[in-house]
Design a protein around this motif. Structure first.
Motif, mmCIF file in Angstrom:
data_model
loop_
_atom_site.group_PDB
_atom_site.id
_atom_site.type_symbol
_atom_site.label_atom_id
_atom_site.label_comp_id
_atom_site.label_asym_id
_atom_site.label_seq_id
_atom_site.Cartn_x
_atom_site.Cartn_y
_atom_site.Cartn_z
ATOM 1 N N THR A 1 8.472 -2.986 -6.147
ATOM 2 C CA THR A 1 7.587 -1.828 -6.146
ATOM 3 C C THR A 1 7.107 -1.534 -4.730
ATOM 4 O O THR A 1 7.097 -0.368 -4.293
ATOM 5 C CB THR A 1 6.383 -2.075 -7.078
ATOM 6 O OG1 THR A 1 6.868 -2.360 -8.389
ATOM 7 C CG2 THR A 1 5.456 -0.875 -7.116
ATOM 8 N N VAL B 1 8.543 -2.233 -1.883
ATOM 9 C CA VAL B 1 9.652 -1.692 -1.089
ATOM 10 C C VAL B 1 9.879 -0.222 -1.435
ATOM 11 O O VAL B 1 10.065 0.618 -0.546
ATOM 12 C CB VAL B 1 10.940 -2.515 -1.290
ATOM 13 C CG1 VAL B 1 12.152 -1.802 -0.720
ATOM 14 C CG2 VAL B 1 10.791 -3.889 -0.651
ATOM 15 N N ALA B 2 9.835 0.113 -2.725
ATOM 16 C CA ALA B 2 10.017 1.508 -3.140
ATOM 17 C C ALA B 2 8.912 2.393 -2.567
ATOM 18 O O ALA B 2 9.173 3.493 -2.065
ATOM 19 C CB ALA B 2 10.050 1.602 -4.655
ATOM 20 N N MET C 1 7.070 1.789 0.131
ATOM 21 C CA MET C 1 7.227 1.881 1.586
ATOM 22 C C MET C 1 8.373 2.833 1.956
ATOM 23 O O MET C 1 8.295 3.546 2.960
ATOM 24 C CB MET C 1 7.442 0.495 2.201
ATOM 25 C CG MET C 1 6.244 -0.444 2.022
ATOM 26 S SD MET C 1 4.643 0.287 2.430
ATOM 27 C CE MET C 1 4.725 0.263 4.194
ATOM 28 N N LYS C 2 9.411 2.878 1.145
ATOM 29 C CA LYS C 2 10.513 3.818 1.387
ATOM 30 C C LYS C 2 10.016 5.255 1.230
ATOM 31 O O LYS C 2 10.355 6.123 2.035
ATOM 32 C CB LYS C 2 11.666 3.538 0.426
ATOM 33 C CG LYS C 2 12.828 4.480 0.559
ATOM 34 C CD LYS C 2 14.100 3.732 0.803
ATOM 35 C CE LYS C 2 15.304 4.641 0.878
ATOM 36 N NZ LYS C 2 15.494 5.230 2.175
ATOM 37 N N LEU C 3 9.199 5.506 0.208
ATOM 38 C CA LEU C 3 8.630 6.847 0.024
ATOM 39 C C LEU C 3 7.726 7.225 1.194
ATOM 40 O O LEU C 3 7.709 8.378 1.635
ATOM 41 C CB LEU C 3 7.855 6.912 -1.294
ATOM 42 C CG LEU C 3 8.700 6.862 -2.569
ATOM 43 C CD1 LEU C 3 7.802 6.714 -3.792
ATOM 44 C CD2 LEU C 3 9.573 8.105 -2.683
ATOM 45 N N GLN D 1 8.069 6.039 4.282
ATOM 46 C CA GLN D 1 8.992 6.260 5.401
ATOM 47 C C GLN D 1 9.597 7.662 5.347
ATOM 48 O O GLN D 1 9.791 8.304 6.378
ATOM 49 C CB GLN D 1 10.117 5.222 5.315
ATOM 50 C CG GLN D 1 10.526 4.621 6.602
ATOM 51 C CD GLN D 1 11.557 3.510 6.378
ATOM 52 O OE1 GLN D 1 12.264 3.454 5.374
ATOM 53 N NE2 GLN D 1 11.637 2.625 7.332
ATOM 54 N N GLU D 2 9.887 8.134 4.147
ATOM 55 C CA GLU D 2 10.483 9.459 3.963
ATOM 56 C C GLU D 2 9.448 10.577 4.028
ATOM 57 O O GLU D 2 9.795 11.753 3.909
ATOM 58 C CB GLU D 2 11.215 9.521 2.620
ATOM 59 C CG GLU D 2 12.421 8.617 2.544
ATOM 60 C CD GLU D 2 13.019 8.545 1.141
ATOM 61 O OE1 GLU D 2 12.449 9.133 0.187
ATOM 62 O OE2 GLU D 2 14.069 7.895 1.001
ATOM 63 N N ARG E 1 7.118 11.197 1.825
ATOM 64 C CA ARG E 1 6.822 11.713 0.488
ATOM 65 C C ARG E 1 5.540 11.119 -0.097
ATOM 66 O O ARG E 1 5.098 11.522 -1.156
ATOM 67 C CB ARG E 1 8.007 11.436 -0.431
ATOM 68 C CG ARG E 1 9.276 12.150 0.043
ATOM 69 C CD ARG E 1 10.535 11.709 -0.630
ATOM 70 N NE ARG E 1 10.469 11.850 -2.066
ATOM 71 C CZ ARG E 1 11.377 11.358 -2.901
ATOM 72 N NH1 ARG E 1 12.414 10.695 -2.426
ATOM 73 N NH2 ARG E 1 11.258 11.522 -4.196
#
Length: 158
Positions: free
Chosen positions: A90, A92-93, A95-97, A99-100, A102
């Motif tokens: 969760t 990582v998901a 942090m990816k959002l 980074q993008e 969003r």
């Protein structure tokens, strides 16, 4: 090694899929042998294993017994406590959002301006909930109502 003993087995053996197992699946002795050896090595009394590719479940099976009193076998519908094993995924998901672009750590989660702004999330009994941010949830700093006796859903199955 302690993390490996408790975290890794729960990640690998706690995946539960409900009612989506293909009817044509048959036992796979090679997979069963590998899972049984893994469970023996780590002294795991029960678990489930699911192997999937893309959106297709290739193999899914329960191992062991649900409890030693009933001796009911574990199935792919058996419920397990997975504790905190999903938290890294969760995080990582999230942090990816971030980074993008969003999502932001400072975004509030509840209320009309929160991420969960849909009507079903608008009945809020405690206004302090409106201040909870994504960062609070990731860091477990959102607080909680210690005076309230909440029922754990895993033990309250109807």
């Amino acid at each position: 090694m302690r993390i490996l003993k408790y975290f890794l087995p729960s990640v690998l053996l706690s995946i539960v899929f409900f009612n989506i197992l293909p009817a044509y699946q048959t036992d796979n002795p090679q997979v069963d042998s590998t899972i049984n050896a893994f469970m023996t090595k780590w002294d795991l009394p029960k678990g489930t294993f699911t192997m999937a590719y893309d959106t297709t479940i290739l193999y899914s099976k329960g191992y062991g017994v649900v409890d030693i009193v009933s001796m009911a076998p574990v199935t792919t519908e058996s419920l397990f406590r997975i504790a905190s094993s999903t938290k890294p995924f969760t995080a990582v998901a999230v942090m990816k959002l971030i980074q993008e672009g969003r999502l932001k750590l400072t975004d509030t989660v509840f209320g009309p301006r929160g991420i969960l702004s849909q009507p079903q999330y608008q009945t809020i009994l405690d206004s302090t909930v409106l201040d909870i941010t994504v960062k609070n949830l990731l860091e477990h700093t959102a607080g909680g109502d210690d005076d309230c006796c909440q029922i754990d859903p895993i033990f309250n199955q109807r």
